[in-house]
Design an enzyme around this catalytic site. Structure first.
Site, short mmCIF file in Angstrom:
data_model
loop_
_atom_site.label_atom_id
_atom_site.label_comp_id
_atom_site.label_asym_id
_atom_site.label_seq_id
_atom_site.Cartn_x
_atom_site.Cartn_y
_atom_site.Cartn_z
N GLY A 33 52.16 43.10 31.74
CA GLY A 33 50.73 43.30 31.86
C GLY A 33 50.27 42.83 33.22
N GLN A 85 44.77 40.01 39.91
CA GLN A 85 46.07 39.56 40.38
C GLN A 85 46.52 40.26 41.66
OE1 GLN A 85 47.83 39.87 36.18
NE2 GLN A 85 48.99 38.19 37.10
N CYS A 119 53.29 34.03 33.58
CA CYS A 119 52.34 34.89 34.29
C CYS A 119 52.87 35.15 35.69
CB CYS A 119 50.98 34.19 34.36
SG CYS A 119 49.73 35.09 35.26
N LEU A 120 52.74 36.39 36.14
CA LEU A 120 53.20 36.72 37.49
C LEU A 120 52.46 35.92 38.55
CD1 LEU A 120 53.42 40.60 37.04
CD2 LEU A 120 55.34 38.98 37.08
N HIS A 122 45.64 37.50 27.21
CA HIS A 122 46.04 36.92 28.49
C HIS A 122 45.43 37.72 29.66
CE1 HIS A 122 49.44 35.18 31.12
NE2 HIS A 122 48.89 36.11 31.89
N GLU A 123 45.51 39.06 29.57
CA GLU A 123 44.99 39.89 30.67
C GLU A 123 43.46 39.86 30.73
OE1 GLU A 123 47.18 40.53 32.71
OE2 GLU A 123 48.92 40.40 31.42
N HIS A 164 42.30 36.90 32.49
CA HIS A 164 42.34 37.03 33.96
C HIS A 164 41.01 37.56 34.49
CE1 HIS A 164 46.34 36.00 35.36
NE2 HIS A 164 46.94 36.78 34.47
NI NI Z 1 48.94 36.69 33.89
#
Ligand code: NI
Length: 173
Positions: A50, A55, A97-98, A139-140, A143
């Site tokens: 995701g 991000q 998380c990236l 989670h997304e 963000h």
């Molecule tokens: Ni993330």
């Protein structure tokens, strides 16, 4: 499709763009289509399941995800202006998380969610999710509100991570 989009830089904690509340998409124009393509390309390249627009440095309410396991065929989903309209139960899942380098931790979230938004064609979407899909959506969407999964862990664990991050940054010169 396969060739669309560019692989973008993924911003990492503590970059301030990750703390911005993303703005609502008023019109799905060419710019948004290009953003969606870039996000899909970047998510698969990472690889991740995701990605939220913050991000890649764009605080706009767009998320992409693909949580199918063992996926030889990619089927990215796009949600614009997503919002959680119902949630129930609980799930504890080890998240990463990236944008949070070299760290994972167990996070407790709602076990089932109903999320509404529109796809890249402006078509209304209603997604019922549980398990990892429910975790991913929460989670997304976090963000887009400037939140990271580390905001859900204890302050002790978080400060240990911050210390470790500082050390890593120092050793990288
Ligand atoms: Ni993330």
């Amino acid at each position: 499709m396969a060739d669309a989009g560019r692989e973008m830089r993924i911003y990492t904690y503590p970059h301030p763009v990750l703390r911005q509340k993303a703005g609502t998409v008023e019109e799905i124009d060419q710019e948004i289509q290009a953003l969606v393509d870039d996000m899909i390309r970047t998510m698969y390249a990472a690889p991740g399941i995701g990605l939220a627009a913050n991000q890649i440095g764009k605080p706009i309410r767009v998320i992409v995800f693909d949580v199918r396991e063992g996926n030889d065929q990619r089927r990215p989903r796009v949600l614009i202006n997503p919002r959680i309209v119902e949630e129930e139960g609980e799930i504890v899942y080890e998240e990463a998380c990236l944008s949070v380098v070299d760290f994972s931790a167990e996070v407790s979230r709602s076990g089932r969610v109903l999320v509404e938004g529109v796809d890249r064609h402006g078509k209304p979407q209603r997604i019922e999710a549980e398990g990892i899909a429910a975790v991913c959506l929460q989670h997304e969407i976090d963000h887009l509100d400037g939140k990271l999964f580390i905001d859900h862990i204890s302050s002790l664990k978080r400060s240990l991570y911050k210390k470790r991050l500082k050390k890593m940054q120092k050793s990288m010169g």
